[in-house]
Design a protein around this motif. Structure first.
Motif, PDB file in Angstrom:
ATOM      1  N   SER A 116       1.053  -1.135  -0.220  1.00  0.00           N
ATOM      2  CA  SER A 116       0.091   0.039  -0.196  1.00  0.00           C
ATOM      3  C   SER A 116       0.772   1.247  -0.004  1.00  0.00           C
ATOM      4  O   SER A 116       1.995   1.180   0.570  1.00  0.00           O
ATOM      5  CB  SER A 116      -0.852   0.123   1.410  1.00  0.00           C
ATOM      6  N   PHE A 117       0.564   2.190  -0.669  1.00  0.00           N
ATOM      7  CA  PHE A 117       1.193   3.444  -0.791  1.00  0.00           C
ATOM      8  C   PHE A 117       0.537   4.645  -0.477  1.00  0.00           C
ATOM      9  O   PHE A 117      -0.864   4.837  -1.015  1.00  0.00           O
ATOM     10  CB  PHE A 117       1.965   3.721  -1.837  1.00  0.00           C
ATOM     11  N   VAL A 118       0.979   5.525   0.461  1.00  0.00           N
ATOM     12  CA  VAL A 118      -0.002   6.605   0.952  1.00  0.00           C
ATOM     13  C   VAL A 118       0.914   7.829   0.739  1.00  0.00           C
ATOM     14  O   VAL A 118       2.158   7.790   0.939  1.00  0.00           O
ATOM     15  CB  VAL A 118       0.003   6.619   2.545  1.00  0.00           C
ATOM     16  N   ASP A 119       0.581   8.919  -0.022  1.00  0.00           N
ATOM     17  CA  ASP A 119       1.221   9.807  -0.439  1.00  0.00           C
ATOM     18  C   ASP A 119       1.624  11.034   0.584  1.00  0.00           C
ATOM     19  O   ASP A 119       1.181  10.728   1.541  1.00  0.00           O
ATOM     20  CB  ASP A 119       0.805  10.450  -1.766  1.00  0.00           C
ATOM     21  N   LYS A 120       2.457  11.934   0.367  1.00  0.00           N
ATOM     22  CA  LYS A 120       2.921  13.008   1.218  1.00  0.00           C
ATOM     23  C   LYS A 120       1.578  13.616   1.927  1.00  0.00           C
ATOM     24  O   LYS A 120       1.781  14.384   3.296  1.00  0.00           O
ATOM     25  CB  LYS A 120       3.947  13.767   0.779  1.00  0.00           C
ATOM     26  N   ASP A 121       0.712  13.737   1.280  1.00  0.00           N
ATOM     27  CA  ASP A 121      -0.764  14.377   1.817  1.00  0.00           C
ATOM     28  C   ASP A 121      -1.634  13.421   2.704  1.00  0.00           C
ATOM     29  O   ASP A 121      -2.689  13.877   2.833  1.00  0.00           O
ATOM     30  CB  ASP A 121      -1.383  15.171   0.586  1.00  0.00           C
ATOM     31  N   ASP A 122      -1.062  12.244   2.925  1.00  0.00           N
ATOM     32  CA  ASP A 122      -1.851  11.148   3.547  1.00  0.00           C
ATOM     33  C   ASP A 122      -2.855  10.648   2.667  1.00  0.00           C
ATOM     34  O   ASP A 122      -3.787  10.039   3.387  1.00  0.00           O
ATOM     35  CB  ASP A 122      -2.331  11.851   5.029  1.00  0.00           C
ATOM     36  N   ILE A 123      -2.929  10.660   1.655  1.00  0.00           N
ATOM     37  CA  ILE A 123      -3.935  10.128   0.683  1.00  0.00           C
ATOM     38  C   ILE A 123      -3.497   8.747   0.238  1.00  0.00           C
ATOM     39  O   ILE A 123      -2.416   8.547  -0.124  1.00  0.00           O
ATOM     40  CB  ILE A 123      -4.257  10.974  -0.694  1.00  0.00           C
ATOM     41  N   ASN A 124      -4.319   7.606   0.201  1.00  0.00           N
ATOM     42  CA  ASN A 124      -4.181   6.350  -0.269  1.00  0.00           C
ATOM     43  C   ASN A 124      -3.977   6.498  -1.867  1.00  0.00           C
ATOM     44  O   ASN A 124      -5.082   6.960  -2.620  1.00  0.00           O
ATOM     45  CB  ASN A 124      -5.322   5.415   0.029  1.00  0.00           C
ATOM     46  N   LYS A 149      -5.360 -11.346   0.233  1.00  0.00           N
ATOM     47  CA  LYS A 149      -4.820 -10.676   1.039  1.00  0.00           C
ATOM     48  C   LYS A 149      -5.071 -10.783   2.639  1.00  0.00           C
ATOM     49  O   LYS A 149      -6.255 -11.323   2.860  1.00  0.00           O
ATOM     50  CB  LYS A 149      -5.315  -8.969   0.985  1.00  0.00           C
ATOM     51  N   ILE A 150      -4.200 -10.437   3.361  1.00  0.00           N
ATOM     52  CA  ILE A 150      -4.588 -10.672   4.931  1.00  0.00           C
ATOM     53  C   ILE A 150      -5.501  -9.606   5.506  1.00  0.00           C
ATOM     54  O   ILE A 150      -6.356 -10.047   6.176  1.00  0.00           O
ATOM     55  CB  ILE A 150      -3.014 -10.622   5.707  1.00  0.00           C
ATOM     56  N   PHE A 151      -5.246  -8.442   4.843  1.00  0.00           N
ATOM     57  CA  PHE A 151      -6.088  -7.356   5.107  1.00  0.00           C
ATOM     58  C   PHE A 151      -6.764  -6.871   4.050  1.00  0.00           C
ATOM     59  O   PHE A 151      -6.021  -6.564   3.069  1.00  0.00           O
ATOM     60  CB  PHE A 151      -5.258  -6.211   5.830  1.00  0.00           C
ATOM     61  N   ASN A 152      -7.993  -6.664   4.046  1.00  0.00           N
ATOM     62  CA  ASN A 152      -8.859  -6.304   2.841  1.00  0.00           C
ATOM     63  C   ASN A 152      -8.495  -4.769   2.689  1.00  0.00           C
ATOM     64  O   ASN A 152      -8.487  -3.856   3.437  1.00  0.00           O
ATOM     65  CB  ASN A 152     -10.137  -6.448   3.201  1.00  0.00           C
ATOM     66  N   ARG A 153      -8.463  -4.315   1.186  1.00  0.00           N
ATOM     67  CA  ARG A 153      -8.242  -3.114   0.928  1.00  0.00           C
ATOM     68  C   ARG A 153      -9.258  -2.864  -0.162  1.00  0.00           C
ATOM     69  O   ARG A 153      -9.255  -3.122  -1.351  1.00  0.00           O
ATOM     70  CB  ARG A 153      -6.969  -3.271  -0.016  1.00  0.00           C
ATOM     71  N   PRO A 154     -10.443  -2.195   0.524  1.00  0.00           N
ATOM     72  CA  PRO A 154     -11.457  -1.905  -0.486  1.00  0.00           C
ATOM     73  C   PRO A 154     -10.981  -0.835  -1.658  1.00  0.00           C
ATOM     74  O   PRO A 154     -10.380   0.358  -1.427  1.00  0.00           O
ATOM     75  CB  PRO A 154     -12.462  -1.135   0.566  1.00  0.00           C
ATOM     76  N   SER A 155     -11.461  -0.859  -2.878  1.00  0.00           N
ATOM     77  CA  SER A 155     -10.890   0.109  -3.994  1.00  0.00           C
ATOM     78  C   SER A 155     -11.491   1.508  -3.611  1.00  0.00           C
ATOM     79  O   SER A 155     -10.984   2.351  -4.099  1.00  0.00           O
ATOM     80  CB  SER A 155     -11.448  -0.447  -5.056  1.00  0.00           C
ATOM     81  N   THR A 156     -12.641   1.604  -3.021  1.00  0.00           N
ATOM     82  CA  THR A 156     -13.315   2.886  -2.613  1.00  0.00           C
ATOM     83  C   THR A 156     -12.326   3.497  -1.698  1.00  0.00           C
ATOM     84  O   THR A 156     -12.434   4.842  -1.494  1.00  0.00           O
ATOM     85  CB  THR A 156     -14.670   2.466  -1.781  1.00  0.00           C
ATOM     86  N   ALA A 157     -11.361   3.008  -0.975  1.00  0.00           N
ATOM     87  CA  ALA A 157     -10.337   3.775  -0.193  1.00  0.00           C
ATOM     88  C   ALA A 157      -9.346   4.589  -0.994  1.00  0.00           C
ATOM     89  O   ALA A 157      -8.915   5.553  -0.354  1.00  0.00           O
ATOM     90  CB  ALA A 157      -9.369   2.592   0.633  1.00  0.00           C
ATOM     91  N   ILE A 158      -8.947   4.273  -2.157  1.00  0.00           N
ATOM     92  CA  ILE A 158      -8.291   5.149  -3.083  1.00  0.00           C
ATOM     93  C   ILE A 158      -8.582   6.293  -3.296  1.00  0.00           C
ATOM     94  O   ILE A 158      -9.932   6.681  -3.297  1.00  0.00           O
ATOM     95  CB  ILE A 158      -8.201   4.309  -4.452  1.00  0.00           C
ATOM     96  N   ASP A 159      -7.806   7.477  -2.995  1.00  0.00           N
ATOM     97  CA  ASP A 159      -7.983   8.820  -3.310  1.00  0.00           C
ATOM     98  C   ASP A 159      -8.667   9.543  -1.997  1.00  0.00           C
ATOM     99  O   ASP A 159      -9.137  10.538  -2.008  1.00  0.00           O
ATOM    100  CB  ASP A 159      -8.547   9.102  -4.439  1.00  0.00           C
ATOM    101  N   ARG A 160      -8.523   8.934  -0.820  1.00  0.00           N
ATOM    102  CA  ARG A 160      -9.132   9.416   0.273  1.00  0.00           C
ATOM    103  C   ARG A 160      -8.019   9.381   1.331  1.00  0.00           C
ATOM    104  O   ARG A 160      -7.225   8.346   1.317  1.00  0.00           O
ATOM    105  CB  ARG A 160     -10.496   8.780   0.656  1.00  0.00           C
ATOM    106  N   LYS A 161      -8.303   9.976   2.632  1.00  0.00           N
ATOM    107  CA  LYS A 161      -7.178  10.124   3.767  1.00  0.00           C
ATOM    108  C   LYS A 161      -7.198   8.699   4.260  1.00  0.00           C
ATOM    109  O   LYS A 161      -8.039   7.952   4.457  1.00  0.00           O
ATOM    110  CB  LYS A 161      -7.781  10.764   4.614  1.00  0.00           C
ATOM    111  N   VAL A 162      -5.849   8.346   4.663  1.00  0.00           N
ATOM    112  CA  VAL A 162      -5.315   7.068   4.937  1.00  0.00           C
ATOM    113  C   VAL A 162      -5.919   6.800   6.306  1.00  0.00           C
ATOM    114  O   VAL A 162      -6.441   5.700   6.766  1.00  0.00           O
ATOM    115  CB  VAL A 162      -3.958   6.776   5.132  1.00  0.00           C
ATOM    116  N   PHE A 163      -6.317   7.976   7.145  1.00  0.00           N
ATOM    117  CA  PHE A 163      -6.894   7.845   8.440  1.00  0.00           C
ATOM    118  C   PHE A 163      -8.258   7.200   8.639  1.00  0.00           C
ATOM    119  O   PHE A 163      -8.763   6.535   9.548  1.00  0.00           O
ATOM    120  CB  PHE A 163      -6.756   9.186   9.470  1.00  0.00           C
ATOM    121  N   SER A 164      -8.868   7.429   7.488  1.00  0.00           N
ATOM    122  CA  SER A 164     -10.423   7.113   7.381  1.00  0.00           C
ATOM    123  C   SER A 164     -10.460   5.626   7.284  1.00  0.00           C
ATOM    124  O   SER A 164     -11.470   4.935   7.571  1.00  0.00           O
ATOM    125  CB  SER A 164     -10.966   7.612   6.255  1.00  0.00           C
TER     126      SER A 164
END
Length: 484
Positions: A384-392, A400-415
């Protein structure tokens, strides 16, 4: 308009200066000029008079043909052709390759190496070593097994190392000096210049050989463990040749002889040293085998400096040497020789590769988007890569061991984290952004498996923070492997 040909120049230089000359010489019988490997090797080392003698094409016929095609000739006197280079093949009606084949057959039939060596000295003592390399290469191209050609390589070495110590040293010194002179005349002094250019790869590799030579000359009073410690860097020195010189010589310039033959010897020397080092029985047989491999290592020093390095010097481009110089930094130092700075390479600005549609161009190479996607998905890791602005910005695909929903792309990692975990995520990323930390590993048990979650700060070459990389790796198989 008449063109003037200087016959003191190499065939390679003449053909490049007058492109139509290649066809003229080819029709005369110099058929090897149409072979890229020959043009890039022997043609750079011989003059036309010398080539005509080897090919048994009368020089007066060559000159007459050149004049018929509008060339005037200088640098050669037809009346004194008997005084040409005395280092020509002393073989009567057989070609060099035919004669070498006969030696191989005699060795294969079990004849003693020393008796073959005597004949070899008689017929090849004055042959330029590059010519022997070329003959070895021809044998390989004709299908002669590599192990058979390797025997020839050993006979070649025996020519210089089978004499008494005093005779051998004098003979080698004289021959090396003669070959240095030949190279100065036929390669614009490239080899000598590169060998003395501080920081150049040839400079570094030659200094490593100098140090190895000193080591091999001073092993008598050392015990076995000390000997192995002194020579352990041979493996790294050979790895540098194998990774940086042999492939370019073979693939780019079609000169496969040194690559196929010397590379095999390198491997044999390394394997022998490795096996001997594991031995705990230091009997007479062990001593004999150790002496044998140390002798081969010393012979390889000669082969590198009389054959490999000069051939590379007259073929490799400046840009190739610069890339080799930079790649050398990835190898550990050998025999205490540091990689000194080569100013030309350090100040060189490489040309950026032109971008091809559908490709991602990087300093380490270029990939089609489809290839890069498949590559990242093939890695046995969750990325997983989170940019300098904390965006996925990116997740690779797959189980995957941890699920990664596609809807998480382009939103803040903290969410993506629960209120309980979010403060820790903030703390990790803040420590990366400030430069306090570069990594943060977390071990956990997940679905009955030991799992390593590693958070890594991603920075550019100027150490600017670009984002955070999260790598999840299932460590269960590794754990079980090392706890058996």
């Amino acid at each position: 308009m008449e063109q003037s040909i200087d016959l003191t120049k190499t065939v390679y230089n003449l053909v490049n200066e007058y492109p139509r000359l290649k066809d003229i010489l080819y029709d005369l019988g110099f058929s090897e000029l149409k072979k890229k490997s020959m043009l890039n090797s022997m043609a750079k080392l011989v003059t036309l008079p010398k080539a005509s003698k080897v090919k048994k094409i009368p020089m007066d016929k060559v000159i007459e043909t050149l004049k018929d095609n509008g060339f005037s000739v200088k640098g050669y006197n037809i009346d004194t052709k008997e005084k040409e280079d005395k280092k020509l093949v002393k073989i009567s009606n057989k070609t060099s390759t035919d004669k070498l084949k006969s030696y191989l057959k005699r060795l294969s039939d079990g004849e003693d190496l020393e008796s073959v060596r005597k004949d070899f000295v008689e017929n090849f003592k004055s042959v330029d070593s590059k010519e022997i390399v070329n003959a070895e290469q021809e044998l390989l191209k004709e299908g002669t097994p590599l192990n058979e050609v390797q025997k020839l390589c050993d006979v070649h070495s025996a020519l210089f190392h089978g004499m008494t110590t005093n005779e051998r040293d004098i003979e080698m010194r004289n021959l090396i000096e003669e070959e240095k002179e030949a190279f100065k005349k036929t390669s614009d002094e490239k080899y000598e210049r590169l060998k003395n250019t501080v920081g150049h790869p040839i400079y570094t590799l030659t200094r490593e050989n100098d140090e190895l030579s000193k080591i091999l000359d001073n092993l008598e009073d050392l015990d076995t463990d000390e000997i192995f410690k002194k020579i352990e860097d041979i493996s790294t020195h050979y790895a540098k040749k194998g990774g940086l010189l042999y492939p370019i010589l073979k693939v780019k310039y079609g000169i496969s002889g040194p690559s196929d033959v010397m590379w095999t010897v390198d491997d044999e020397i390394r394997d022998s040293i490795s096996l001997l080092r594991k031995s705990k029985i230091y009997d007479e047989n062990f001593k004999e085998e150790l002496d044998k491999v140390l002798k081969r290592a010393k012979e390889m020093i000669y082969k590198e400096e009389a054959i490999l390095f000069p051939i590379c010097s007259v073929n490799f481009s400046e840009e190739e040497w610069i890339l080799i110089y930079k790649d050398l930094k990835g190898y550990k130092e050998s025999f205490g020789v540091e990689n000194e700075r080569w100013d030309l390479a350090e100040n060189y600005k490489s040309k950026e590769k032109e971008s091809v549609e559908g490709e991602v161009v990087m300093p380490g190479g270029h990939l089609k988007v489809s290839e890069l996607t498949a590559l990242l998905n093939t890695l046995p890791l969750e990325i997983s890569f989170v940019d300098k602005d904390d965006i996925n910005r990116f997740f690779n695909e797959g189980d995957k061991i941890f699920n990664r929903p596609s809807t998480a792309i382009d939103r803040k990692v903290f969410s993506c984290h629960s209120p309980k975990i979010e403060p820790m995520v903030h703390q990790i990323i803040d420590s990366f952004r400030s430069g306090e930390k570069d990594s943060f590993p977390v071990w956990m048990e997940k679905k009955g498996h030991s799992v390593l979650v590693n958070y890594l700060a991603v920075r550019d070459k100027d150490n600017n923070y670009l984002g955070t990389l999260e790598i999840v790796q299932d460590m269960q198989d590794i754990k079980e492997h090392f706890t058996k």
